[in-house]
Design a protein around this motif. Sequence first.
Motif, PDB file in Angstrom:
ATOM      1  N   UNK B 184      -1.216 -19.472 -36.287  1.00 50.27           N
ATOM      2  CA  UNK B 184      -2.778 -19.438 -36.476  1.00 50.27           C
ATOM      3  C   UNK B 184      -3.401 -18.005 -35.915  1.00 50.27           C
ATOM      4  N   UNK B 185      -4.485 -17.510 -36.404  1.00 47.51           N
ATOM      5  CA  UNK B 185      -4.983 -16.228 -36.018  1.00 47.51           C
ATOM      6  C   UNK B 185      -5.848 -16.759 -34.867  1.00 47.51           C
ATOM      7  N   UNK B 186      -6.001 -15.702 -33.977  1.00 46.25           N
ATOM      8  CA  UNK B 186      -6.531 -15.872 -32.759  1.00 46.25           C
ATOM      9  C   UNK B 186      -7.825 -16.195 -32.607  1.00 46.25           C
ATOM     10  N   UNK B 187      -8.518 -15.675 -34.031  1.00 46.01           N
ATOM     11  CA  UNK B 187      -9.908 -15.947 -33.898  1.00 46.01           C
ATOM     12  C   UNK B 187     -10.051 -17.356 -34.085  1.00 46.01           C
ATOM     13  N   UNK B 188      -9.632 -18.171 -35.053  1.00 45.22           N
ATOM     14  CA  UNK B 188      -9.557 -19.560 -35.391  1.00 45.22           C
ATOM     15  C   UNK B 188      -9.201 -20.349 -34.089  1.00 45.22           C
ATOM     16  N   UNK B 189      -8.143 -20.059 -33.577  1.00 47.96           N
ATOM     17  CA  UNK B 189      -7.743 -20.708 -32.265  1.00 47.96           C
ATOM     18  C   UNK B 189      -8.875 -20.636 -31.456  1.00 47.96           C
ATOM     19  N   UNK B 190      -9.351 -19.629 -31.062  1.00 49.91           N
ATOM     20  CA  UNK B 190     -10.526 -19.434 -30.079  1.00 49.91           C
ATOM     21  C   UNK B 190     -11.782 -20.623 -30.392  1.00 49.91           C
ATOM     22  N   UNK B 191     -11.839 -20.734 -31.886  1.00 48.31           N
ATOM     23  CA  UNK B 191     -13.142 -21.579 -32.230  1.00 48.31           C
ATOM     24  C   UNK B 191     -12.543 -22.757 -32.016  1.00 48.31           C
ATOM     25  N   UNK B 192     -11.198 -23.184 -32.523  1.00 50.34           N
ATOM     26  CA  UNK B 192     -10.756 -24.508 -32.446  1.00 50.34           C
ATOM     27  C   UNK B 192     -10.709 -25.133 -30.887  1.00 50.34           C
ATOM     28  N   UNK B 193     -10.737 -23.988 -29.910  1.00 50.29           N
ATOM     29  CA  UNK B 193     -10.447 -24.356 -28.414  1.00 50.29           C
ATOM     30  C   UNK B 193     -12.123 -24.762 -28.118  1.00 50.29           C
ATOM     31  N   UNK B 194     -12.981 -23.951 -28.674  1.00 59.69           N
ATOM     32  CA  UNK B 194     -14.293 -24.384 -28.306  1.00 59.69           C
ATOM     33  C   UNK B 194     -14.893 -25.621 -28.865  1.00 59.69           C
TER      34      UNK B 194
END
Lengths: 368, 201
Positions: B184-194
């Motif tokens: 997974x790319x980090x941008x998507x992961x950051x949003x998924x975490x949020x």
Amino acid sequence: MLKSLTISNFRNFDRIKTELDSHVNVLVGSNGHGKTNFLEAVYYLSLLRSFRTNQISDLRQWKKDFFRLECECTQSGMPSRHLSVTYGNERRLQVNGTNIYRTSDFINQFICVTFIPQDKDLIRGSEVLRRRFMDISLSQMSTGYLRNLQSYTEALRARNAMLKDRVKYTDSTIKAYDHVLVKSGVAVEMERREFMEKLNSSLFEKSSLLFSPDLILSVRYLSGIGSLLQVSYDDAEQMEEKFRMALRKNYERDCRKGFTHCGPHRAEMTCLLNLHSLLHFGSEGECRMASLAIKFAFLDVLRQTLNSDDITLLVDDVTGELDTTRQDNFYRELLSGGQIIYAGTFLPEAFRGKGRVFNVKSGMIASL
Amino acid sequence: MSNYPLPLERLIGYFSRFPGVGKRSAERMALSALSWTSEELSDFGDVLSSLREAVKACAVCGNICEGDLCPVCLDCGRNRELVCVVEHASQIIQFERSGSYHGLYHVLGGKLSPLSGKGPDDLRLAELRDRLESGGIRELILATSPDVEGEATAHFLAREFSSYSVKITRIASGVPIGSDLSYADSATLAIALEGRRGLEQ
């Protein structure tokens, strides 16, 4: 770390291929023979920008259709990678032979820090250069920073375009962009503030290398969303509220002038020597030393953040204005870790017997 | 001979207007059309010349369809209290293929994009307002893209329609289902975490 570099049709190089030493590389040659061009090629492979021009097509050799840069690099003991950039009508990026389409997926495969004459502009030049320093530095340390900065820039450009056409875009359309603007803008501000904090704590030590110990060099971040004195560093919500308030307060003026007056794009970094701004009061020598100290402090922060010494230092004869003691301090600090690519008119004593020496002459390079 | 005969050149010119078709592919397509029978070619011509009349936008939601109304709007088994707002009609097909949405749609015809001169007047907002005013809609799902312009458009719509007694929601962003998190790319992961949510315990 850079292991090898191949340059084609770039500035005054037809085609050269060089194997580099893992520690010290000294490029010796007279002025105008291509030493800085070599450093520029390395920098471009690391960040896809030049430290000398924004016009990338200028980097092509005169009358050539394209330039091509290739290198073999590693980062912190990882398997080496082959990077290539071909810049003709369009830019083509490859890592290990696979096409890469996003800049952010290509840059920082090896990390570069420059020590170049232009660094002095960091103190005296326009504020744009100081923001660029913060932005490039932070994007080398945090992928999230670059992403937020890109979102912020896009939202800001959209907002400014709307402010210039108030017939077509109403208040509510403009305000719709505020959400993204505030979210990404505050993320940018927070990382910058944290960076300035870290830079200051390293600066205290690094400045004593170049200045006498009773002179204290520091940097101060002036936020683009107004005074944040009472806002704690990690309180995103409070900062977002501040930014929203600033946008509201400036709204009338923004509409009248057709651009956005507050935000991280208006932030400023000032350098202080004993709490006096060097921008207005610094002498030539003080500005030179302050910029070097800031670069060394940044290098320190970068090493801590990446938890690695594997950084390529691009050094273009910046010691001219330093006395011998300070020059010695400068070279000692450079040699404290990482890979050095140094360009100068002669081989400095400090590098004698270390690594490799290259002779650069009219666009040719030869290992000595 | 550096050029094909004029009729063929014109055909190549048209084929190369399609997305993803380069000069070379357009040439291959045009040359292959030469081998078709006259019936096939004339049928192909008919399909093209009647395309504009045959395929229209649904009078209610803006979806592409054959008649005045699209199959979704005509389907009386759909939940008419739910309206999912999308940028383009082509995205409706994707939602339909997911098989998990049974409400109606509304096509905006793009998103707010001031840098390419696209403002609220270029979106199908009046039609959406009419639908809200005629009542019966309880929830508006904003399914614009999760990029800067799509986010801004969603916020704009949320504010624009806040006066109606309708629940306004935004689709979630995050990690694709069935994918390996390691890629997974980090941008998507950051949003998924949020956007994480609690699990029932």
